[in-house]
Scaffold this motif. Structure first.
Motif, mmCIF file in Angstrom:
data_model
loop_
_atom_site.group_PDB
_atom_site.id
_atom_site.type_symbol
_atom_site.label_atom_id
_atom_site.label_comp_id
_atom_site.label_asym_id
_atom_site.label_seq_id
_atom_site.Cartn_x
_atom_site.Cartn_y
_atom_site.Cartn_z
ATOM 1 N N TYR A 1 0.841 -1.203 0.000
ATOM 2 C CA TYR A 1 0.000 0.000 0.000
ATOM 3 C C TYR A 1 0.877 1.255 0.000
ATOM 4 C CZ TYR A 1 -3.446 3.449 1.425
ATOM 5 O OH TYR A 1 -4.228 4.576 1.493
ATOM 6 N N ARG A 2 1.943 1.297 0.772
ATOM 7 C CA ARG A 2 2.823 2.482 0.777
ATOM 8 C C ARG A 2 3.547 2.632 -0.568
ATOM 9 N NH1 ARG A 2 4.004 0.613 6.011
ATOM 10 N NH2 ARG A 2 5.977 -0.282 5.255
ATOM 11 N N ASP A 3 3.927 1.477 -1.103
ATOM 12 C CA ASP A 3 4.588 1.539 -2.414
ATOM 13 C C ASP A 3 3.634 2.065 -3.495
ATOM 14 O OD1 ASP A 3 6.859 0.577 -1.260
ATOM 15 O OD2 ASP A 3 6.568 -1.516 -1.909
ATOM 16 N N SER A 4 2.358 1.649 -3.415
ATOM 17 C CA SER A 4 1.393 2.131 -4.427
ATOM 18 C C SER A 4 1.141 3.633 -4.285
ATOM 19 C CB SER A 4 0.076 1.352 -4.289
ATOM 20 O OG SER A 4 -0.551 1.633 -3.054
ATOM 21 N N GLU A 5 1.065 4.105 -3.060
ATOM 22 C CA GLU A 5 0.854 5.549 -2.851
ATOM 23 C C GLU A 5 2.070 6.351 -3.362
ATOM 24 O OE1 GLU A 5 0.056 6.046 1.278
ATOM 25 O OE2 GLU A 5 -2.116 5.762 1.031
ATOM 26 N N LYS A 6 3.224 5.829 -3.135
ATOM 27 C CA LYS A 6 4.426 6.514 -3.618
ATOM 28 C C LYS A 6 4.492 6.509 -5.147
ATOM 29 C CE LYS A 6 9.413 6.623 -3.007
ATOM 30 N NZ LYS A 6 10.587 5.997 -2.369
ATOM 31 N N LYS B 1 3.633 5.799 -15.232
ATOM 32 C CA LYS B 1 2.252 5.316 -15.169
ATOM 33 C C LYS B 1 2.222 3.784 -15.012
ATOM 34 C CE LYS B 1 -2.054 5.231 -17.762
ATOM 35 N NZ LYS B 1 -2.751 5.619 -19.031
ATOM 36 N N ASN B 2 3.069 3.122 -15.749
ATOM 37 C CA ASN B 2 3.100 1.653 -15.634
ATOM 38 C C ASN B 2 3.535 1.195 -14.243
ATOM 39 O OD1 ASN B 2 2.268 1.385 -18.293
ATOM 40 N ND2 ASN B 2 4.371 1.299 -19.102
ATOM 41 N N ILE B 3 4.518 1.950 -13.723
ATOM 42 C CA ILE B 3 4.963 1.620 -12.354
ATOM 43 C C ILE B 3 3.823 1.810 -11.360
ATOM 44 C CG2 ILE B 3 6.508 2.307 -10.483
ATOM 45 C CD1 ILE B 3 8.614 2.998 -12.624
ATOM 46 N N MET B 4 3.084 2.920 -11.551
ATOM 47 C CA MET B 4 1.968 3.204 -10.645
ATOM 48 C C MET B 4 0.913 2.091 -10.749
ATOM 49 S SD MET B 4 -0.714 6.370 -10.737
ATOM 50 C CE MET B 4 -1.402 5.723 -12.245
ATOM 51 N N GLN C 1 -0.243 -4.604 -7.093
ATOM 52 C CA GLN C 1 0.388 -5.338 -5.994
ATOM 53 C C GLN C 1 -0.274 -5.012 -4.648
ATOM 54 O OE1 GLN C 1 4.599 -4.517 -6.076
ATOM 55 N NE2 GLN C 1 4.911 -5.509 -8.079
ATOM 56 N N SER C 2 -0.618 -3.752 -4.488
ATOM 57 C CA SER C 2 -1.290 -3.353 -3.247
ATOM 58 C C SER C 2 -2.651 -4.030 -3.133
ATOM 59 C CB SER C 2 -1.442 -1.834 -3.210
ATOM 60 O OG SER C 2 -2.154 -1.427 -2.078
ATOM 61 N N ASP C 3 -3.344 -4.105 -4.268
ATOM 62 C CA ASP C 3 -4.655 -4.782 -4.216
ATOM 63 C C ASP C 3 -4.504 -6.275 -3.926
ATOM 64 O OD1 ASP C 3 -5.874 -2.383 -4.710
ATOM 65 O OD2 ASP C 3 -6.060 -2.710 -6.882
ATOM 66 N N ASP C 4 -3.487 -6.872 -4.544
ATOM 67 C CA ASP C 4 -3.271 -8.302 -4.285
ATOM 68 C C ASP C 4 -2.909 -8.546 -2.817
ATOM 69 O OD1 ASP C 4 -3.795 -8.807 -6.913
ATOM 70 O OD2 ASP C 4 -1.668 -8.924 -7.514
ATOM 71 N N ALA C 5 -2.020 -7.692 -2.294
ATOM 72 C CA ALA C 5 -1.641 -7.842 -0.879
ATOM 73 C C ALA C 5 -2.822 -7.582 0.037
ATOM 74 C CB ALA C 5 -0.498 -6.901 -0.533
ATOM 75 N N LYS C 6 -3.653 -6.653 -0.379
ATOM 76 C CA LYS C 6 -4.843 -6.361 0.421
ATOM 77 C C LYS C 6 -5.805 -7.556 0.426
ATOM 78 C CE LYS C 6 -8.542 -2.951 0.777
ATOM 79 N NZ LYS C 6 -9.133 -1.723 0.175
ATOM 80 N N ASN C 7 -5.970 -8.127 -0.762
ATOM 81 C CA ASN C 7 -6.852 -9.303 -0.831
ATOM 82 C C ASN C 7 -6.289 -10.481 -0.019
ATOM 83 O OD1 ASN C 7 -8.663 -7.934 -2.486
ATOM 84 N ND2 ASN C 7 -7.622 -8.583 -4.370
ATOM 85 N N GLU C 8 -4.973 -10.647 -0.128
ATOM 86 C CA GLU C 8 -4.336 -11.717 0.659
ATOM 87 C C GLU C 8 -4.498 -11.470 2.156
ATOM 88 O OE1 GLU C 8 -2.305 -15.197 1.628
ATOM 89 O OE2 GLU C 8 -3.217 -14.516 -0.247
#
Length: 630
Positions: free
Chosen positions: A188-193, A216-219, A225-232
């Motif tokens: 989540y922090r990585d996605s916000e950054k 944009k691709n990185i974002m 990844q944040s969504d996947d980690a959140k779902n996990e």
């Protein structure tokens, strides 16, 4: 335009994230409500699983202490069983040590002895009941406690093992949740950054379109990844909550409830074992009470008056008390007859004996004559306990009692043997009538043996009846006034003979008359029944004229060395000598002991007379009471 599109994507992604959070929160709420419902339903029944869900360690310690209490109770029972066994054994030994000896069996007729014997019997029964308590506690209670303790330890170990495995499973799930949460937080922090970097790149006019597309691709990647980690994270959270709910609501309570049942089983077992041990004690209480009643009854059976009468029956001799001692006026007596001197004033160095010298050979012959006159014709007349067959060595009353008991015993044996003979005769008649039942010749030998035994018993019965008739006749004779008395003369005793004379002339007459060396079988004495005539040792002034060798003078005086006295004796009963070597004596007469009993029942004594110096001879040891010099 590109920035607007990116912003729209970010907004859409945030909305999806919010929807996912809302769904997850709803599921958590439903899980919590289900857990609360389960908890509320279990509140109706107080249990360790619901009330002590977080006290795993304390429950483990508590159940272990409970089993230790059970083991402690088992050790207590073992020690008590050891005490009961030792107590019973000591009671047994006590009873054995105080059992009446065989030589004391004759005293069992007294009520006090009978009561004591009954007391020992009851104490032996008490020891038996203590042994019953010990054995029952050992086989039932202690065995049950041991088995229960072993079972409880095994069940507790299994419950604790299951609880440990459940706790390990829950801890593993919590660790997985923690890892998922950390991954989600980092993503989540990585996605916000990445979103922030993309916004800066999009607003920077110096960057090329390719650079902006890269940001944009990185974002987009970071958001994914944040969504996947959140779902996990949400998935692990749901699994953890479900497992935790199952752990604390179903699995662990089941383990705790098993521990509760185990502990309640232990508590219930202790209650039952304590009650059971009390029941074991109560089961023997009625028997112990009866033993106590038996002891009380034994004590109440003691009758002092009855015992006193039995003492009279046992020791009553049947003799009449002595008559008064007559007064002798010395002024009217013959002055030529010197009064008897006191023993202390008589010289002991020499003795003048009329009729010959008292040699060791004659003394041995005299003792042998007495024994032969009594035992010569009836060598096997002694019973197993050393008494005479006709019990003539006992006082008259005791002799009659012994004879009556012997007659009753023989009569009982005769009756038994008669019944046996009659039965054999009936059996023989039946066999003769019907040979299929048996051979009559097989009974013939037994019948002859029974007839022979019956004849022997009848002969013995007749013999003892004759003894009893003779004892009754002697008792009638003994009830007459006594004729033999000690007379007092100048403060000294003078012995009278059986004819009642104490004069010197009478003694000379006795010297001139040869005495008959008859049998000692018909006395009026209390033990042997000796006759009425008397003789003394050869040459003692009372001996037989036939003792002198042929060709020698019948009367001469010789100086012999006199034996030193060993002590004095007092006649308990009158004795009239009839055999060679014996000497008569009156009841209460005092004599000197010059030779102790050699095991033949006779003691050699002497006394002073008024004519010849000294009379010596043998008297029955049981007729005198001796006092030996120190």
């Amino acid at each position: 335009m590109l920035v607007a599109v990116c912003v729209c994507d970010c907004v859409r992604s945030s909305w999806q994230t919010d929807q996912a959070k809302a769904a997850q929160q709803q599921k958590l709420a439903e899980s919590e409500s289900a857990a609360a419902a389960a908890a509320s339903s279990s509140n109706n029944k107080m249990s360790w699983g619901t009330e002590l869900w977080d006290q795993y360690d304390n429950l483990s310690i508590h159940t272990n202490k409970g089993i230790e209490v059970l083991d402690k109770y088992a050790n207590f029972l073992r020690d008590r069983v050891a005490i009961e066994t030792e107590y019973a054994g000591k009671l047994r030994r006590l009873v054995k040590n105080y059992q009446p000896k065989k030589k004391e069996e004759e005293d069992n007729e007294f009520t006090s002895r009978q009561a004591f014997r009954n007391l020992l019997k009851e104490v032996g029964d008490l020891a038996g009941q203590r042994e019953v308590v010990s054995e029952t506690l050992q086989t039932q209670i202690i065995h049950g406690v041991t088995v229960l303790s072993k079972t409880l330890r095994e069940d507790r170990k299994k419950c604790l093992t299951d609880g440990t495995m459940l706790q390990q499973t829950l801890n593993a799930q919590l660790s997985a949740l923690e890892r998922a949460k950390r991954n989600y937080d980092k993503a989540y922090r990585d996605s916000e950054k990445a979103v922030e970097n993309y916004k800066k790149a999009d607003m920077d006019l110096n960057l090329s379109r390719a650079e902006v597309e890269r940001y944009k691709n990185i974002m987009t990647s970071k958001i994914q990844q944040s969504d996947d980690a959140k779902n996990e994270y949400a998935n692990q959270l749901q699994k953890t909550n479900n497992l935790q709910q199952q752990h604390y609501g179903i699995l662990l309570p089941a383990v705790f409830n098993r521990l509760q049942e185990l502990d309640e089983k232990r508590t219930r077992g202790i209650r039952e074992f304590i009650i059971g041990a009390a029941d074991v004690e109560s089961s023997v209480a009625p028997i112990i009470a009866r033993c106590m009643e038996g002891i009380v009854k034994a004590g109440e059976s003691i009758n002092e008056k009855e015992d006193s009468l039995k003492v009279i029956e046992r020791y009553q001799s049947g003799f009449t008390p002595p008559t008064d001692i007559p007064f002798e006026d010395l002024s009217k007596m013959d002055p030529s007859v010197a009064p008897q001197s006191n023993y202390s004033s008589v010289p002991y160095n020499h003795l003048t004996i009329k009729g010959g010298t008292l040699t060791a050979a004659k003394l041995k012959k005299a003792r042998g004559g007495i024994l032969n006159s009594i035992f010569g014709s009836n060598k096997n007349s002694l019973t197993a306990d050393g008494q005479k067959e006709d019990f003539s060595d006992l006082p008259p009353n005791q002799q009659r009692k012994k004879l009556q008991a012997k007659i009753a015993e023989l009569q009982h044996k005769v009756d038994q043997e008669t019944n046996t003979r009659d039965g054999l005769m009936k059996m023989k008649i039946v066999y003769e009538a019907n040979s299929s039942l048996g051979n009559p010749m097989t009974v013939e030998g037994q019948l002859n043996e029974s007839e022979h035994e019956l004849d022997k018993l009848k002969m013995s019965l007749k013999k003892y009846q004759g003894f009893l008739d003779k004892a009754n006749q002697l008792q009638v004779a003994n009830n007459s006034p006594q004729s033999n008395r000690n007379q007092l003369q100048n403060g000294h005793r003078t012995s009278r003979h059986s004819n009642g004379s104490a004069s010197a002339d009478d003694h000379h007459d006795a010297d001139d008359q040869p005495d008959d060396a008859g049998s000692l079988s018909s006395s009026a004495s209390p033990e042997s029944g000796l006759g009425t005539s008397h003789t003394s040792l050869p040459g003692s002034g009372q001996g037989s004229a036939n003792e002198n060798p042929i060709g020698e003078e019948t009367s001469y005086e010789a100086e012999v060395e006199m034996l030193q006295p060993l002590g004095t004796c007092r006649a308990l009963y009158p004795f009239e000598a009839t055999s060679e070597g014996s000497i008569p004596m009156s009841e209460g007469e005092e004599l000197q002991v010059i030779e102790n009993d050699q095991g033949d029942g006779w003691t050699r004594v002497r006394r002073a007379n008024n004519t010849n110096g000294w009379d010596e001879g043998f008297v029955p040891t049981s007729y005198i009471e001796c006092t030996l010099f120190a």
